[in-house]
Scaffold this motif. Structure first.
Motif, mmCIF file in Angstrom:
data_model
loop_
_atom_site.group_PDB
_atom_site.id
_atom_site.type_symbol
_atom_site.label_atom_id
_atom_site.label_comp_id
_atom_site.label_asym_id
_atom_site.label_seq_id
_atom_site.Cartn_x
_atom_site.Cartn_y
_atom_site.Cartn_z
ATOM 1 N N ARG A 164 9.614 -16.314 27.661
ATOM 2 C CA ARG A 164 8.443 -17.085 28.077
ATOM 3 C C ARG A 164 8.272 -18.310 27.177
ATOM 4 O O ARG A 164 7.883 -19.390 27.649
ATOM 5 N N LEU A 165 8.570 -18.137 25.896
ATOM 6 C CA LEU A 165 8.502 -19.278 24.978
ATOM 7 C C LEU A 165 9.532 -20.334 25.365
ATOM 8 O O LEU A 165 9.227 -21.543 25.370
ATOM 9 N N ILE A 166 10.736 -19.899 25.676
ATOM 10 C CA ILE A 166 11.769 -20.860 26.096
ATOM 11 C C ILE A 166 11.345 -21.574 27.372
ATOM 12 O O ILE A 166 11.518 -22.794 27.510
ATOM 13 N N GLU A 167 10.759 -20.825 28.297
ATOM 14 C CA GLU A 167 10.304 -21.444 29.550
ATOM 15 C C GLU A 167 9.220 -22.486 29.286
ATOM 16 O O GLU A 167 9.225 -23.580 29.870
ATOM 17 N N GLN A 168 8.301 -22.188 28.375
ATOM 18 C CA GLN A 168 7.248 -23.148 28.056
ATOM 19 C C GLN A 168 7.810 -24.373 27.328
ATOM 20 O O GLN A 168 7.338 -25.495 27.537
ATOM 21 N N ARG A 169 8.816 -24.162 26.509
ATOM 22 C CA ARG A 169 9.471 -25.309 25.878
ATOM 23 C C ARG A 169 10.172 -26.180 26.919
ATOM 24 O O ARG A 169 10.155 -27.418 26.817
ATOM 25 N N GLN A 170 10.772 -25.545 27.905
ATOM 26 C CA GLN A 170 11.376 -26.310 28.986
ATOM 27 C C GLN A 170 10.311 -27.043 29.800
ATOM 28 O O GLN A 170 10.522 -28.194 30.214
ATOM 29 N N ILE A 214 -0.571 -35.059 32.090
ATOM 30 C CA ILE A 214 -0.918 -35.034 30.672
ATOM 31 C C ILE A 214 -1.793 -33.818 30.359
ATOM 32 O O ILE A 214 -1.622 -33.142 29.329
ATOM 33 N N GLY A 215 -2.736 -33.502 31.255
ATOM 34 C CA GLY A 215 -3.570 -32.316 31.072
ATOM 35 C C GLY A 215 -2.752 -31.034 31.070
ATOM 36 O O GLY A 215 -3.012 -30.115 30.278
ATOM 37 N N SER A 216 -1.756 -30.965 31.954
ATOM 38 C CA SER A 216 -0.872 -29.789 31.978
ATOM 39 C C SER A 216 -0.101 -29.660 30.672
ATOM 40 O O SER A 216 0.175 -28.546 30.204
ATOM 41 N N ARG A 217 0.230 -30.769 30.082
ATOM 42 C CA ARG A 217 0.961 -30.744 28.813
ATOM 43 C C ARG A 217 0.117 -30.100 27.718
ATOM 44 O O ARG A 217 0.646 -29.353 26.874
ATOM 45 N N TYR A 218 -1.178 -30.393 27.696
ATOM 46 C CA TYR A 218 -2.050 -29.772 26.699
ATOM 47 C C TYR A 218 -1.997 -28.245 26.799
ATOM 48 O O TYR A 218 -1.939 -27.535 25.789
ATOM 49 N N VAL A 220 0.421 -26.398 28.044
ATOM 50 C CA VAL A 220 1.737 -25.898 27.642
ATOM 51 C C VAL A 220 1.874 -25.879 26.125
ATOM 52 O O VAL A 220 2.407 -24.920 25.553
ATOM 53 N N VAL A 221 1.396 -26.903 25.458
ATOM 54 C CA VAL A 221 1.444 -26.922 23.992
ATOM 55 C C VAL A 221 0.665 -25.741 23.420
ATOM 56 O O VAL A 221 1.095 -25.088 22.462
ATOM 57 N N SER A 222 -0.478 -25.456 24.009
ATOM 58 C CA SER A 222 -1.268 -24.300 23.578
ATOM 59 C C SER A 222 -0.504 -23.003 23.821
ATOM 60 O O SER A 222 -0.479 -22.107 22.960
ATOM 61 N N ASN A 223 0.109 -22.883 24.982
ATOM 62 C CA ASN A 223 0.879 -21.672 25.305
ATOM 63 C C ASN A 223 2.022 -21.457 24.319
ATOM 64 O O ASN A 223 2.308 -20.319 23.918
ATOM 65 N N ILE A 224 2.691 -22.521 23.940
ATOM 66 C CA ILE A 224 3.805 -22.418 22.989
ATOM 67 C C ILE A 224 3.309 -21.855 21.660
ATOM 68 O O ILE A 224 3.928 -20.952 21.068
ATOM 69 N N ALA A 225 2.190 -22.372 21.179
ATOM 70 C CA ALA A 225 1.647 -21.887 19.907
ATOM 71 C C ALA A 225 1.257 -20.412 19.997
ATOM 72 O O ALA A 225 1.515 -19.624 19.071
ATOM 73 N N VAL A 226 0.644 -20.020 21.111
ATOM 74 C CA VAL A 226 0.228 -18.620 21.293
ATOM 75 C C VAL A 226 1.450 -17.698 21.326
ATOM 76 O O VAL A 226 1.454 -16.628 20.695
ATOM 77 N N LEU A 227 2.493 -18.098 22.032
ATOM 78 C CA LEU A 227 3.702 -17.275 22.125
ATOM 79 C C LEU A 227 4.413 -17.188 20.775
ATOM 80 O O LEU A 227 4.941 -16.128 20.414
ATOM 81 N N GLU A 228 4.432 -18.274 20.026
ATOM 82 C CA GLU A 228 5.038 -18.236 18.697
ATOM 83 C C GLU A 228 4.261 -17.302 17.780
ATOM 84 O O GLU A 228 4.854 -16.534 17.004
ATOM 85 N N ASN A 229 2.938 -17.339 17.861
ATOM 86 C CA ASN A 229 2.125 -16.426 17.053
ATOM 87 C C ASN A 229 2.366 -14.976 17.451
ATOM 88 O O ASN A 229 2.415 -14.073 16.608
ATOM 89 N N GLN A 230 2.492 -14.754 18.753
ATOM 90 C CA GLN A 230 2.727 -13.394 19.240
ATOM 91 C C GLN A 230 4.064 -12.861 18.738
ATOM 92 O O GLN A 230 4.162 -11.703 18.311
#
Length: 462
Positions: A164-170, A214-218, A220-230
């Motif tokens: 999921r993290l890789i998908e969000q990075r993509q 641009i709003g969608s990007r915000y 995704v950036v949040s999702n990446i941080a959450v997945l990295e923390n998880q």
């Protein structure tokens, strides 16, 4: 006399009833085979099939340092200790004591030394104790299977979170590309507006599309941080302490594994083995509760020596052997109620085992059909993206040449960008369905790393 006491205790041990642990057949009828099967053999460490170095490292670290898995080991140790404690009732209990006293009077002083040994043992005539011991051992076996189930769940959660993290990075990379394209479109429409070839509404609509991306990007950036923390927590680290590798590509989905016979899962899956041990343990507790209604015979022996001085202490001793028979007569049907309770617990464990068997087969079949259909969906989306890209290029070209209104361009761009994001999600979902299949088919694997660290005491971070 001591020899006689020893013989009595040995006879008591030999006279105890032997209790057998019953085998139970499958409570439900299962299909012989699953609906689909491949040729690849599934490894015990199933995540190795993805050939993903980063995933292998994450799983290895989690199996060593994850606190929830370590807690599961602690629960297993507790159950094993309880089983050892229950087994102690099968061994005669021997206690020793030494008492020294001194009494003084006006004319004399008396010293008195008393040395005593006392042994007691309950003859397990009806198997009450042995049944309870067997139940405790089966509970320990079930707790051990819980550890393996936790390990499988942990590695599956890590793999799912990682991809999921890789998908969000993509998604982030794709959104950056789409933002650049939409900015160029805003510039194009603005130039045409200034030349009276486009309306103000066209400019506003393209700007709104840009802001939407641009709003969608915000998000995704949040999702990446959450997945990295998880992921950090899953491997036993604090967020922002661990450095995760930067990977932006999915691995190839491995060939479909050999799903085997459905009955094989009963011997392979730890959660099924745990449920089976629970059924056996409940059956043993029924036997123990029934035996508790019968008479209890206990033996006791004691040796006591009394002397005014240590030198002659062993020359003056007294040995006693006694038997005690207890027969329940009136207990308000307490023991009968306990038997009924244990029968209900056994029935519950059996029904839970049956339900779990059905759910396990369902999990495998669901994963198979979902992966099969997801492959078709991914192929379909790939064709849609290809066609949408071609259509968008042609519509944009015709718009530049004045042969088409801007609404068609906006619709084509929006459709293309949405399809590109959906394709990334579909590819990630395909991998997740394969993870679900591996998890549904997984058996236990060696946990040497966890075994080496399960009793480790960690100092709190100041």
């Amino acid at each position: 006399m001591l020899k006689a006491i020893f013989i009595v205790l040995i006879l008591g041990l030999l006279s105890a009833c032997s209790v057998t642990i019953k085998d139970f057949p499958a409570p439900v009828t299962l299909p012989a085979k699953f609906s689909a099967s491949g040729q690849a053999k599934q490894s015990d460490r199933w995540w190795l099939a993805f050939n993903d170095t980063a995933l292998n490292q994450l799983c290895g670290q989690a199996l060593s340092d994850n606190f929830s898995l370590l807690a599961a080991f602690n629960r297993f140790e507790q159950a094993r200790a309880i089983a050892k404690r229950s087994g102690a009732e099968l061994i005669p209990q021997v206690n020793g004591g030494l008492l020294g006293s001194q009494a003084s009077a006006q004319s004399q002083r008396n010293n008195d030394l008393v040395l005593g040994l006392a042994a007691s043992y309950e003859l397990d005539l009806w198997g009450r104790i042995r049944s309870a011991v067997n139940a405790a051992k089966l509970d320990a076996n079930a707790a051990e299977e819980d550890v393996f189930s936790a390990a499988i769940s942990l590695t599956a959660e890590i793999a799912t979170t990682w991809y999921r993290l890789i998908e969000q990075r993509q998604q982030l990379k794709l959104l950056d590309q789409q933002i650049e394209i939409n900015r160029n479109n805003v510039t194009l429409v603005t130039v045409r507006f200034r030349g009276a070839q486009a309306t103000a509404a066209d400019v506003f609509q393209q700007q709104q599309l840009l802001e939407s991306v641009i709003g969608s990007r915000y998000t995704v950036v949040s999702n990446i941080a959450v997945l990295e923390n998880q992921l950090a927590v899953l491997v036993g680290k604090s967020p922002r302490v661990i450095t995760l590798p930067i990977v932006e590509e999915f691995p190839a989905v491995p060939p479909l594994p050999d799903t085997g016979l459905s009955l094989d899962l009963m011997q392979r899956r730890p959660d099924l083995r745990k449920a089976y041990f629970s059924v056996q343990a409940a059956d043993q507790r029924i036997a123990s509760a029934i035996a508790d209604r019968f008479p209890k015979l206990s033996l006791s022996a004691s040796v006591e020596a009394n002397s005014p001085d240590l030198q002659s202490l062993l020359n003056n001793w007294l040995a006693t052997v006694a038997g005690n028979l207890v027969l329940p007569i009136i207990d308000g049907r307490r023991r009968v109620a306990e038997v009924e309770r244990n029968r209900a617990v056994s029935a519950e464990a059996f029904n839970n085992y049956a339900a779990l068997l059905l759910n396990v087969v369902k999990e495998v079949e669901n994963a198979l059909v979902q992966e099969r259909q997801q492959r078709l969906l991914v192929a379909n989306l790939e064709r849609q993206v290809q066609l949408s890209t071609q259509a968008s290029s042609m519509i944009r070209l015709r718009y530049i040449n004045g042969a088409m209104d801007f609404l068609r361009v906006l619709s084509a761009v929006l459709s293309q960008q949405s399809l590109e994001r959906n394709l990334l999600q579909a590819r990630q979902q395909l991998i997740e369905y394969r993870i679900n299949l591996y998890r549904a088919l997984a058996g236990k694997f060696p946990l040497r790393d966890v075994s080496a660290t399960k009793n480790r005491h960690r100092e709190p971070v100041s």
